[in-house]
Structure formats: C-alpha cells, structure tokens
Design a protein around this motif. Structure first.
Motif, PDB file in Angstrom:
ATOM      1  N   VAL A  14       0.953  -1.308   0.148  1.00  0.00           N
ATOM      2  CA  VAL A  14       0.197   0.354  -0.134  1.00  0.00           C
ATOM      3  C   VAL A  14       1.379   1.214   0.003  1.00  0.00           C
ATOM      4  CG1 VAL A  14      -2.175   1.360   1.626  1.00  0.00           C
ATOM      5  CG2 VAL A  14      -2.129  -1.136   1.064  1.00  0.00           C
ATOM      6  N   LEU A  15       0.708   2.084  -0.730  1.00  0.00           N
ATOM      7  CA  LEU A  15       1.722   3.529  -1.410  1.00  0.00           C
ATOM      8  C   LEU A  15       0.770   4.972  -1.310  1.00  0.00           C
ATOM      9  CD1 LEU A  15       2.816   3.233  -4.647  1.00  0.00           C
ATOM     10  CD2 LEU A  15       3.567   1.894  -2.925  1.00  0.00           C
ATOM     11  N   LEU A  16       0.899   5.281  -0.148  1.00  0.00           N
ATOM     12  CA  LEU A  16       0.392   6.826   0.685  1.00  0.00           C
ATOM     13  C   LEU A  16       1.676   7.642   0.311  1.00  0.00           C
ATOM     14  CD1 LEU A  16       0.280   5.866   4.741  1.00  0.00           C
ATOM     15  CD2 LEU A  16      -1.770   5.833   2.777  1.00  0.00           C
ATOM     16  N   LEU A  17       0.505   8.656  -0.521  1.00  0.00           N
ATOM     17  CA  LEU A  17       1.358   9.578  -1.392  1.00  0.00           C
ATOM     18  C   LEU A  17       0.993  11.132  -0.525  1.00  0.00           C
ATOM     19  CD1 LEU A  17       2.381  11.883  -3.506  1.00  0.00           C
ATOM     20  CD2 LEU A  17       0.565  11.263  -5.164  1.00  0.00           C
ATOM     21  N   VAL A  18       1.947  12.196   0.300  1.00  0.00           N
ATOM     22  CA  VAL A  18       2.204  12.930   1.317  1.00  0.00           C
ATOM     23  C   VAL A  18       2.554  14.300   0.177  1.00  0.00           C
ATOM     24  CG1 VAL A  18       3.280  12.450   2.560  1.00  0.00           C
ATOM     25  CG2 VAL A  18       1.793  13.804   3.205  1.00  0.00           C
ATOM     26  N   VAL A  19       1.203  15.075   0.178  1.00  0.00           N
ATOM     27  CA  VAL A  19       2.080  16.594  -0.258  1.00  0.00           C
ATOM     28  C   VAL A  19       1.582  17.822   0.348  1.00  0.00           C
ATOM     29  CG1 VAL A  19       1.816  17.906  -2.427  1.00  0.00           C
ATOM     30  CG2 VAL A  19       1.781  15.039  -2.999  1.00  0.00           C
ATOM     31  N   THR A  20       2.586  18.343   0.998  1.00  0.00           N
ATOM     32  CA  THR A  20       2.871  19.194   1.549  1.00  0.00           C
ATOM     33  C   THR A  20       3.351  20.724   0.616  1.00  0.00           C
ATOM     34  OG1 THR A  20       3.026  18.223   4.068  1.00  0.00           O
ATOM     35  CG2 THR A  20       3.104  19.852   4.017  1.00  0.00           C
ATOM     36  N   ALA A  21       2.556  21.784   0.939  1.00  0.00           N
ATOM     37  CA  ALA A  21       2.605  22.929   0.570  1.00  0.00           C
ATOM     38  C   ALA A  21       2.302  24.560   1.244  1.00  0.00           C
ATOM     39  CB  ALA A  21       1.970  23.405  -0.679  1.00  0.00           C
ATOM     40  N   ARG A  22       3.702  25.593   0.830  1.00  0.00           N
ATOM     41  CA  ARG A  22       3.326  26.894   1.247  1.00  0.00           C
ATOM     42  C   ARG A  22       2.029  27.421   0.671  1.00  0.00           C
ATOM     43  NH1 ARG A  22       6.551  28.936   4.740  1.00  0.00           N
ATOM     44  NH2 ARG A  22       5.680  31.526   4.690  1.00  0.00           N
ATOM     45  N   GLY A  23       1.264  27.628   1.004  1.00  0.00           N
ATOM     46  CA  GLY A  23       0.104  28.724   0.646  1.00  0.00           C
ATOM     47  C   GLY A  23      -1.079  28.310   0.147  1.00  0.00           C
ATOM     48  N   ASN A  24      -1.803  28.453  -0.816  1.00  0.00           N
ATOM     49  CA  ASN A  24      -3.226  26.937  -1.057  1.00  0.00           C
ATOM     50  C   ASN A  24      -3.495  26.870  -2.428  1.00  0.00           C
ATOM     51  OD1 ASN A  24      -5.504  26.414   0.291  1.00  0.00           O
ATOM     52  ND2 ASN A  24      -6.636  28.450   0.121  1.00  0.00           N
ATOM     53  N   PRO A  25      -2.166  26.173  -2.944  1.00  0.00           N
ATOM     54  CA  PRO A  25      -2.175  25.237  -4.790  1.00  0.00           C
ATOM     55  C   PRO A  25      -2.969  24.451  -4.374  1.00  0.00           C
ATOM     56  CG  PRO A  25      -0.039  24.519  -3.215  1.00  0.00           C
ATOM     57  CD  PRO A  25      -0.449  24.668  -2.511  1.00  0.00           C
ATOM     58  N   LEU A  26      -3.232  24.083  -5.790  1.00  0.00           N
ATOM     59  CA  LEU A  26      -4.562  23.113  -5.699  1.00  0.00           C
ATOM     60  C   LEU A  26      -3.416  22.059  -6.234  1.00  0.00           C
ATOM     61  CD1 LEU A  26      -7.583  24.222  -8.163  1.00  0.00           C
ATOM     62  CD2 LEU A  26      -7.677  24.138  -5.233  1.00  0.00           C
ATOM     63  N   PHE A  27      -3.782  20.734  -5.909  1.00  0.00           N
ATOM     64  CA  PHE A  27      -3.160  18.954  -6.397  1.00  0.00           C
ATOM     65  C   PHE A  27      -4.270  18.142  -6.888  1.00  0.00           C
ATOM     66  CE2 PHE A  27      -1.465  20.105  -1.284  1.00  0.00           C
ATOM     67  CZ  PHE A  27      -1.123  20.626  -1.719  1.00  0.00           C
ATOM     68  N   THR A  28      -2.992  17.837  -7.904  1.00  0.00           N
ATOM     69  CA  THR A  28      -3.745  16.723  -8.853  1.00  0.00           C
ATOM     70  C   THR A  28      -2.652  15.235  -8.365  1.00  0.00           C
ATOM     71  OG1 THR A  28      -4.621  18.297 -10.974  1.00  0.00           O
ATOM     72  CG2 THR A  28      -4.785  16.211 -10.932  1.00  0.00           C
ATOM     73  N   VAL A  72       6.579  23.098  -2.221  1.00  0.00           N
ATOM     74  CA  VAL A  72       5.906  22.782  -1.910  1.00  0.00           C
ATOM     75  C   VAL A  72       7.340  21.019  -1.948  1.00  0.00           C
ATOM     76  CG1 VAL A  72       5.916  21.583  -4.765  1.00  0.00           C
ATOM     77  CG2 VAL A  72       3.809  20.395  -3.258  1.00  0.00           C
ATOM     78  N   VAL A  73       6.752  20.191  -1.996  1.00  0.00           N
ATOM     79  CA  VAL A  73       7.780  18.282  -1.416  1.00  0.00           C
ATOM     80  C   VAL A  73       6.396  17.440  -0.877  1.00  0.00           C
ATOM     81  CG1 VAL A  73       7.616  19.333   1.345  1.00  0.00           C
ATOM     82  CG2 VAL A  73       9.496  18.089   0.136  1.00  0.00           C
ATOM     83  N   GLY A  74       7.021  16.180  -0.947  1.00  0.00           N
ATOM     84  CA  GLY A  74       5.972  15.389  -0.775  1.00  0.00           C
ATOM     85  C   GLY A  74       7.027  14.433  -1.260  1.00  0.00           C
ATOM     86  N   ALA A  75       5.614  13.036  -0.229  1.00  0.00           N
ATOM     87  CA  ALA A  75       6.751  11.982   0.106  1.00  0.00           C
ATOM     88  C   ALA A  75       5.458  10.806  -0.798  1.00  0.00           C
ATOM     89  CB  ALA A  75       6.801  11.491   1.205  1.00  0.00           C
ATOM     90  N   VAL A  76       6.322   9.682  -1.145  1.00  0.00           N
ATOM     91  CA  VAL A  76       5.403   7.945  -1.123  1.00  0.00           C
ATOM     92  C   VAL A  76       5.848   7.194  -0.279  1.00  0.00           C
ATOM     93  CG1 VAL A  76       4.778   6.184  -2.926  1.00  0.00           C
ATOM     94  CG2 VAL A  76       4.976   8.775  -4.174  1.00  0.00           C
ATOM     95  N   LEU A  77       5.124   6.747   0.583  1.00  0.00           N
ATOM     96  CA  LEU A  77       6.049   5.879   1.440  1.00  0.00           C
ATOM     97  C   LEU A  77       5.259   4.106   1.105  1.00  0.00           C
ATOM     98  CD1 LEU A  77       4.265   8.290   4.479  1.00  0.00           C
ATOM     99  CD2 LEU A  77       6.803   7.712   3.817  1.00  0.00           C
ATOM    100  N   ALA A  78       5.660   3.035   1.527  1.00  0.00           N
ATOM    101  CA  ALA A  78       5.361   1.967   1.099  1.00  0.00           C
ATOM    102  C   ALA A  78       4.687   1.166   2.290  1.00  0.00           C
ATOM    103  CB  ALA A  78       6.300   1.121  -0.123  1.00  0.00           C
TER     104      ALA A  78
END
Length: 188
Positions: A14-28, A72-78
């Motif tokens: 199971v992969l978890l994708l987390v994305v964190t950003a300053r401001g208020n961007p929209l993620f796809t 923005v920064v992100g990671a995929v955890l397995a």
C-alpha cells in the motif's frame, strides 16, 4: 512536483502519497491514487494524502500536478502487510500554529492496525515524532521552508489511539494527520 518512488515496492504494497505546500495550491495526484484527506491552515499550508495498491510495475517516480510551481514537497511511503483492497481504517487531521504538531486520535477496530503520522509545516528544521518510528526522515524544500515528516507504529489492540505529536524547533503553521491502516487478513 516529481516524487521519487520508494525502493523495493512489490505488488499489493500500500502506497501513501503525501504532499505539503505553503500557500493554497491545488494538487492533482497521479493516476490510480485515491483521496484520503486534505487539511489546510488558512492560506499558510495545505497537506493532502492519497493511497493506492502497488502493481507489479510501479514507475521510478510520480508526478503530482500543481496550479503553482513552488513551495511544495512530497513523499511516497510503502507499507507491506496491509489490506491492499481496503487499507484505510480511519483518519483524522488537526491544524495549529505552534512548535508542536498534533495529529488527532482515531479509533481502530482491528488489532495490529498500522498508524501512520504525517506532520507538515511551513517551517524547516527537525520534526521529531513522539512515540512513533520515523520513516525516511524529513522531506523538505529548503528554498521555500516547507517540510513534512512521516512516522508509524503498530497498535496491537483495537481501540482509541490517542493523539500523536511531533515537535519542531520553532512555532509555525502546521498540520498533523493520523491514518490507521487495516492489517492484511491472516492466512489460516
């Protein structure tokens, strides 16, 4: 945002994708990922999480679409040993502006549920989780002072988890999220 894949992933992890950003961007999110939750601290920081069951041929990296190109920064955890058909048992999020990032407690209904804490902030520096095992350190964008830390633990007995927290060296807008994952069914 291009995020490198986690090494050693096999089918049904199971992969978890987390994305964190300053401001208020929209993620796809990339194709195949299902939404879990999103939390926002005013217009200071936003954190979103998705999941998917890994296939036998995952890419070397994942691309998250953004309507802004910075902060923005992100990671995929397995995770292995998790129910890949229905992994999400419970989830919660909490926002604050402090040096403590708190993820609210959730209630598990299955023994040996895996708890994943995600701690994001519009700040840099160590994010130290209390009572959880850090996963892969701190993912951060030093150009724009945004970071996310991940940590996990097994909750041996079903029931309330209690809050989970992480500390930073200084106060900043932050988001704490706790996700409980169902364990894979035991094979008789």
């Amino acid at each position: 945002l291009v995020i490198e894949a986690t090494c050693g992933v096999v089918a049904d992890d199971v992969l978890l994708l987390v994305v964190t950003a300053r401001g208020n961007p929209l993620f796809t999110p990339p194709a195949g990922f299902s939404f879990i939750r999103q939390d926002i601290v005013r217009n200071n920081v936003r954190q979103s999480v998705w999941w998917k069951a890994a296939t036998g041929s995952e890419p070397a990296s994942y691309v998250v679409g953004l309507n802004q190109t910075k902060d923005v920064v992100g990671a995929v955890l397995a995770y292995r040993g998790v129910d890949s058909a229905d992994p999400i048992a419970a989830h919660g999020g909490m926002t604050a502006s402090s040096s403590t990032i708190t993820a609210p407690g959730v209630t598990t209904v299955t023994d040996d549920s895996l708890l994943v804490g995600l701690f994001g902030a519009s700040s840099l520096g160590p994010i130290s989780p209390d009572g959880l095992t850090p996963r892969g350190g701190l993912y951060q964008d030093i150009s724009y002072a945004v970071g996310v830390g991940a940590a996990d633990m097994v909750q041996n007995t079903a029931g309330p988890t209690g809050e989970k927290a992480a500390t930073m060296v200084r106060s900043a807008p932050n988001i704490g999220q706790l996700i409980a994952l169902h364990p894979a069914a035991s094979v008789p």
